[in-house]
Write a protein that holds these residues in place. Sequence first.
Motif, PDB file in Angstrom:
ATOM      1  N   ARG A   1      12.411 -22.316  32.889  1.00 30.83           N
ATOM      2  CA  ARG A   1      12.733 -24.215  32.863  1.00 30.83           C
ATOM      3  C   ARG A   1      12.082 -24.434  33.355  1.00 30.83           C
ATOM      4  O   ARG A   1      11.905 -26.210  33.440  1.00 30.83           O
TER       5      ARG A   1
ATOM      6  N   LEU B   1       8.689 -25.592  32.472  1.00 35.26           N
ATOM      7  CA  LEU B   1       8.588 -26.867  31.737  1.00 35.26           C
ATOM      8  C   LEU B   1       9.047 -28.002  32.474  1.00 35.26           C
ATOM      9  O   LEU B   1       8.065 -28.868  31.746  1.00 35.26           O
TER      10      LEU B   1
ATOM     11  N   LEU C   1       6.174 -25.421  26.347  1.00 36.32           N
ATOM     12  CA  LEU C   1       6.221 -26.597  25.314  1.00 36.32           C
ATOM     13  C   LEU C   1       7.863 -26.644  25.129  1.00 36.32           C
ATOM     14  O   LEU C   1       8.015 -28.395  25.493  1.00 36.32           O
ATOM     15  N   SER C   2       8.413 -26.196  24.732  1.00 37.46           N
ATOM     16  CA  SER C   2       9.660 -26.296  24.553  1.00 37.46           C
ATOM     17  C   SER C   2      10.525 -24.331  23.922  1.00 37.46           C
ATOM     18  O   SER C   2      10.048 -24.161  24.101  1.00 37.46           O
TER      19      SER C   2
ATOM     20  N   ALA D   1      14.313 -23.366  22.285  1.00 31.31           N
ATOM     21  CA  ALA D   1      15.186 -22.737  21.397  1.00 31.31           C
ATOM     22  C   ALA D   1      15.692 -22.189  21.307  1.00 31.31           C
ATOM     23  O   ALA D   1      15.247 -20.678  21.505  1.00 31.31           O
TER      24      ALA D   1
ATOM     25  N   THR E   1       4.389 -19.030  19.201  1.00 26.46           N
ATOM     26  CA  THR E   1       6.297 -19.325  20.115  1.00 26.46           C
ATOM     27  C   THR E   1       6.563 -17.409  20.353  1.00 26.46           C
ATOM     28  O   THR E   1       5.076 -16.663  19.498  1.00 26.46           O
TER      29      THR E   1
ATOM     30  N   LEU F   1       4.108 -31.187  22.744  1.00 25.71           N
ATOM     31  CA  LEU F   1       5.358 -30.757  22.033  1.00 25.71           C
ATOM     32  C   LEU F   1       5.330 -31.543  20.819  1.00 25.71           C
ATOM     33  O   LEU F   1       5.625 -31.202  19.126  1.00 25.71           O
TER      34      LEU F   1
ATOM     35  N   TRP G   1       8.747 -24.897  13.868  1.00 24.68           N
ATOM     36  CA  TRP G   1       9.923 -24.290  14.374  1.00 24.68           C
ATOM     37  C   TRP G   1      10.506 -23.160  13.161  1.00 24.68           C
ATOM     38  O   TRP G   1      10.450 -21.814  14.481  1.00 24.68           O
TER      39      TRP G   1
END
Length: 239
Positions: free
Chosen positions: A141, A144, A169-170, A172, A192, A216, A226
């Motif tokens: 984190r 990020l 980038l992200s 989830a 991913t 992103l 995603w």
Amino acid sequence: MRRADRLFEIIQLMRRKGTVRARDLAEILEVSERTIYRDIQDLAASGVPIEGEAGVGYVMKAGFDLPPLMFKESEIEALVLGARIVESWADSELAAAASDALAKIEAVVPERLRGFMAETALLAPATHHMEPLSFDVGDLRRALRNLLRIRFSYTDVQGQPTMRAVRPLSLAYFGPVWVLAAWCELREDFRTFRLDRMRDFSVTEERFRPERGKTLHDFLKRTNTWTRSAQNETGAVRR
């Protein structure tokens, strides 16, 4: 809707939308324009920095902040459940932050709602299955947040290991796994990665700048990216 709630909603709408017309506020709040004009006058008289005029629109100066306000019971439920999910499913640092946030909210709400918060029957039990990780997600984190490259070894669904350097980038959550979306410098494309398949994870101090085609926003523009990526990465777990 109580008048106090309506005044609060007017302020929130001005925060989100910028300049708003009395006609639009009246439609949203289901009252007459005359009522909105009176509300605007009263808000301005009480010190809320609203500028504008009837027929043109109103805007609230930037930087205005509200004192602690009343939450609706459904809003309390949303906050409590969200925080409990974070406490149960996220890393220890984020879990502690969620608990602290709830404590701050509880300190400023009226006594009646304080009891409602404590007794909200929406739970996120800790007795769940989540694939174990070999590193602290708090470090990811941080990468990020600060746009720092990360490095790790990765084992794909076929069991093939590779070394990766990526721009994170992200994150989830697709239970029971966390998935990272990133720009992969090895493949020169979006990829991913399941966090539980990462090893030898490290955060570099190499900052990257968002570049067109590698952000992103660009990743999300790909239709159902995603969803497809999550299915590819988590399929082995669900079979």
